[in-house]
Design an enzyme around this catalytic site. Structure first.
Site, PDB file in Angstrom:
ATOM      1  N   ASN A 166      -2.362   2.851   3.517  1.00  0.00           N
ATOM      2  CA  ASN A 166      -1.763   4.174   3.791  1.00  0.00           C
ATOM      3  C   ASN A 166      -2.571   5.267   3.091  1.00  0.00           C
ATOM      4  O   ASN A 166      -2.531   6.359   3.683  1.00  0.00           O
ATOM      5  CB  ASN A 166      -0.347   4.351   3.345  1.00  0.00           C
ATOM      6  CG  ASN A 166       0.624   3.445   4.225  1.00  0.00           C
ATOM      7  OD1 ASN A 166       0.589   3.290   5.325  1.00  0.00           O
ATOM      8  ND2 ASN A 166       1.780   2.720   3.868  1.00  0.00           N
ATOM      9  N   PHE A 184      -0.612  -0.326  12.692  1.00  0.00           N
ATOM     10  CA  PHE A 184      -1.528  -0.006  11.573  1.00  0.00           C
ATOM     11  C   PHE A 184      -2.098  -1.169  10.654  1.00  0.00           C
ATOM     12  O   PHE A 184      -3.298  -1.355  10.490  1.00  0.00           O
ATOM     13  CB  PHE A 184      -0.759   1.080  10.984  1.00  0.00           C
ATOM     14  CG  PHE A 184      -1.572   1.540   9.817  1.00  0.00           C
ATOM     15  CD1 PHE A 184      -2.509   2.495   9.807  1.00  0.00           C
ATOM     16  CD2 PHE A 184      -1.425   1.263   8.205  1.00  0.00           C
ATOM     17  CE1 PHE A 184      -3.336   3.165   8.950  1.00  0.00           C
ATOM     18  CE2 PHE A 184      -2.085   1.867   7.032  1.00  0.00           C
ATOM     19  CZ  PHE A 184      -3.169   2.700   7.586  1.00  0.00           C
ATOM     20  N   ASN A 185      -1.098  -2.075  10.211  1.00  0.00           N
ATOM     21  CA  ASN A 185      -1.613  -2.966   9.090  1.00  0.00           C
ATOM     22  C   ASN A 185      -2.741  -3.977   9.688  1.00  0.00           C
ATOM     23  O   ASN A 185      -3.536  -4.421   9.029  1.00  0.00           O
ATOM     24  CB  ASN A 185      -0.479  -3.745   8.457  1.00  0.00           C
ATOM     25  CG  ASN A 185       0.414  -2.771   7.620  1.00  0.00           C
ATOM     26  OD1 ASN A 185      -0.036  -1.682   7.208  1.00  0.00           O
ATOM     27  ND2 ASN A 185       1.743  -3.041   7.600  1.00  0.00           N
ATOM     28  N   THR A 243       2.830  -5.901   2.792  1.00  0.00           N
ATOM     29  CA  THR A 243       3.343  -4.906   3.851  1.00  0.00           C
ATOM     30  C   THR A 243       2.233  -3.907   3.700  1.00  0.00           C
ATOM     31  O   THR A 243       2.459  -2.516   4.098  1.00  0.00           O
ATOM     32  CB  THR A 243       4.558  -4.348   2.884  1.00  0.00           C
ATOM     33  OG1 THR A 243       4.208  -3.752   1.588  1.00  0.00           O
ATOM     34  CG2 THR A 243       5.848  -5.029   2.732  1.00  0.00           C
ATOM     35  N   ASP A 285       6.874   1.102   1.948  1.00  0.00           N
ATOM     36  CA  ASP A 285       6.479   0.036   0.562  1.00  0.00           C
ATOM     37  C   ASP A 285       7.187   0.435  -0.366  1.00  0.00           C
ATOM     38  O   ASP A 285       7.777  -0.678  -1.035  1.00  0.00           O
ATOM     39  CB  ASP A 285       4.752   0.246   0.568  1.00  0.00           C
ATOM     40  CG  ASP A 285       4.075   0.001   1.619  1.00  0.00           C
ATOM     41  OD1 ASP A 285       3.387  -1.060   1.873  1.00  0.00           O
ATOM     42  OD2 ASP A 285       3.872   0.901   2.389  1.00  0.00           O
ATOM     43  N   HIS A 314       9.756   0.146   8.223  1.00  0.00           N
ATOM     44  CA  HIS A 314       9.223  -1.127   8.414  1.00  0.00           C
ATOM     45  C   HIS A 314       9.304  -2.002   7.320  1.00  0.00           C
ATOM     46  O   HIS A 314       9.668  -3.185   7.444  1.00  0.00           O
ATOM     47  CB  HIS A 314       7.618  -0.797   8.870  1.00  0.00           C
ATOM     48  CG  HIS A 314       7.373   0.139   9.947  1.00  0.00           C
ATOM     49  ND1 HIS A 314       7.378  -0.076  11.084  1.00  0.00           N
ATOM     50  CD2 HIS A 314       6.886   1.381   9.682  1.00  0.00           C
ATOM     51  CE1 HIS A 314       7.402   1.114  11.886  1.00  0.00           C
ATOM     52  NE2 HIS A 314       6.641   1.926  10.965  1.00  0.00           N
ATOM     53  N   ASP A 315       8.589  -1.704   6.050  1.00  0.00           N
ATOM     54  CA  ASP A 315       8.184  -2.764   5.126  1.00  0.00           C
ATOM     55  C   ASP A 315       9.333  -3.457   4.624  1.00  0.00           C
ATOM     56  O   ASP A 315       9.370  -4.685   4.175  1.00  0.00           O
ATOM     57  CB  ASP A 315       7.281  -2.116   4.163  1.00  0.00           C
ATOM     58  CG  ASP A 315       6.185  -1.691   4.639  1.00  0.00           C
ATOM     59  OD1 ASP A 315       5.670  -2.245   5.616  1.00  0.00           O
ATOM     60  OD2 ASP A 315       5.357  -0.875   4.160  1.00  0.00           O
ATOM     61  N   ASP A 340       0.855  -1.062   0.204  1.00  0.00           N
ATOM     62  CA  ASP A 340       0.108  -0.073   0.109  1.00  0.00           C
ATOM     63  C   ASP A 340       0.785   1.221   0.008  1.00  0.00           C
ATOM     64  O   ASP A 340       0.848   2.128   0.972  1.00  0.00           O
ATOM     65  CB  ASP A 340      -0.981   0.054   1.212  1.00  0.00           C
ATOM     66  CG  ASP A 340      -0.198   0.093   2.606  1.00  0.00           C
ATOM     67  OD1 ASP A 340       0.999  -0.622   2.593  1.00  0.00           O
ATOM     68  OD2 ASP A 340      -0.781   0.477   3.530  1.00  0.00           O
TER      69      ASP A 340
HETATM   70  C1  BDR Z   1       3.007   0.046   8.506  1.00  0.00           C
HETATM   71  O1  BDR Z   1       2.138   0.878   8.495  1.00  0.00           O
HETATM   72  C2  BDR Z   1       2.171   1.708   7.211  1.00  0.00           C
HETATM   73  O2  BDR Z   1       2.230   3.136   7.718  1.00  0.00           O
HETATM   74  C3  BDR Z   1       3.667   1.544   6.782  1.00  0.00           C
HETATM   75  O3  BDR Z   1       3.735   1.279   5.434  1.00  0.00           O
HETATM   76  C4  BDR Z   1       3.857  -0.191   7.559  1.00  0.00           C
HETATM   77  O4  BDR Z   1       3.387  -1.150   6.443  1.00  0.00           O
HETATM   78  C5  BDR Z   1       3.606   0.343   9.998  1.00  0.00           C
HETATM   79  O5  BDR Z   1       2.891   0.033  10.887  1.00  0.00           O
HETATM   80 CA    CA Z   2       2.884  -0.501   4.127  1.00  0.00          CA
END
Ligand code: BDR
Ligand code: CA
Length: 311
Positions: A40, A164-165, A123, A16, A238-239, A11
């Site tokens: 996102n 979040f994800n 991701t 990403d 993160h991703d 996303d």
């Molecule tokens: C995740 O949430 C998104 O904002 C980032 O792309 C990542 O995948 C981190 O919590």
């Molecule tokens: Ca992401």
């Protein structure tokens, strides 16, 4: 050596974008296709961003627009970190918007029907994969493993409990984690150690090539926004950790344990309840990332940025 076949579900999103680049540039990875999900930003924006990244770097794989919303709950975006476009900080040329005709789940199903031993990397919210598994359960046999960025052994980033994800589509995560397919969780407890700092941005800018300038411009905004949002010095990247873990399987220490996704819609909704000490004696359904060699991660990323691939 045989390449690792992957389907990337994402996303974009700044981190990403880096994951896409890392996957496309690695000589160890064969990127079969990219399915996009809302997360996102809206699906229109995240798919537009994916297309831009792939056109700009000449990454020629099918790109499909996936689910515009989570399975059960209302969509939720992350504009405070990724901006209005979902990828603020870099201006692309204008490209014609041509997406694969199949939706995200259909693309996954088709690619898995034609290929076996495929690794699915997610991701973003896991909506597309959950839909694909529900639409055609037989594809499970074609999946070598799922590697997802999401969750946390400890604190969340959108609520005390949730990352979040997972929060965006907890029901989808629940389906994937309990699918019986080998699955690896790369959560905030690991990705918060991989920090983009001013120093990192300076070092990448100094490389002065197409990929490094792209990276530095995006990371400038990503870092500034995360500083404002979370009051932290560095921005967790993160991703791309998911992809790096495939490139070097000694990068991360995993521990197999029971992971339960909280789908209660209470205050802990979206929490990945990781039974590190096996209190519950429940089936161990997930390999959870417990530690990472941060130096190795940056070596992998800088190798990608320096490489001639997709310049
Ligand atoms: C995740 O949430 C998104 O904002 C980032 O792309 C990542 O995948 C981190 O919590
Ligand atoms: Ca992401």
């Amino acid at each position: 050596m045989e390449k690792i076949k992957i389907i990337l579900d994402c996303d974009p999103g700044h981190d990403d974008a880096v994951a896409i680049l890392l996957a496309a540039c690695s000589s160890q990875i064969k990127l079969l296709g990219i399915s996009v999900v809302s997360g996102n930003q809206t699906i229109e924006k995240t798919s537009h961003n994916t297309l831009n990244i792939c056109r700009y770097f000449g990454i020629n794989v099918p790109i499909s627009k996936g689910s515009p919303r989570p399975l059960v709950t209302e969509p939720m975006i992350c504009e405070q970190v990724h901006g209005e476009s979902g990828l603020d900080g870099f201006d692309f040329p204008n490209y014609e918007e041509v997406f694969d005709k199949r939706n995200g789940a259909e693309l996954m199903i088709d690619l898995l029907t034609k290929n076996k031993d495929v690794t699915i990397v997610t991701t973003g919210p896991m909506t597309n994969l959950a839909l694909a598994l529900r639409m055609k359960p037989e594809i499970s046999d074609r999946i070598k493993e799922i590697v997802f960025m999401g969750g946390s052994v400890d604190n969340g980033n959108v609520s005390p409990a949730a990352e979040f994800n997972i929060l965006v589509d907890a029901e989808a995560a629940h389906i994937c984690v309990n699918s019986g397919i080998p699955i690896k969780m790369i959560g905030l407890n690991i990705t918060r150690k991989v920090l983009v700092t001013d120093e990192i941005i300076k070092k990448t800018l100094a490389l002065n090539n197409k990929k490094s300038i792209f990276f530095a411009k995006l990371m400038r905004v990503f870092l500034d926004n995360q500083r404002k949002t979370f009051n932290i010095e560095g921005a967790p990247l993160h991703d791309p950790v998911t992809i790096a873990s495939l490139i070097d399987d000694s990068l991360i220490n995993f521990k197999k344990m029971n992971v339960e996704i909280d789908i209660s819609h209470g205050s802990s909704h979206g929490r990945t309840n990781c039974d590190v000490f096996d209190y519950l004696h429940a089936p161990k359904n997930c390999y959870v990332a417990m530690d990472i060699d941060v130096k190795k991660f940056w070596n992998i990323l800088f190798k990608c940025l320096r490489s001639k691939a997709h310049e």
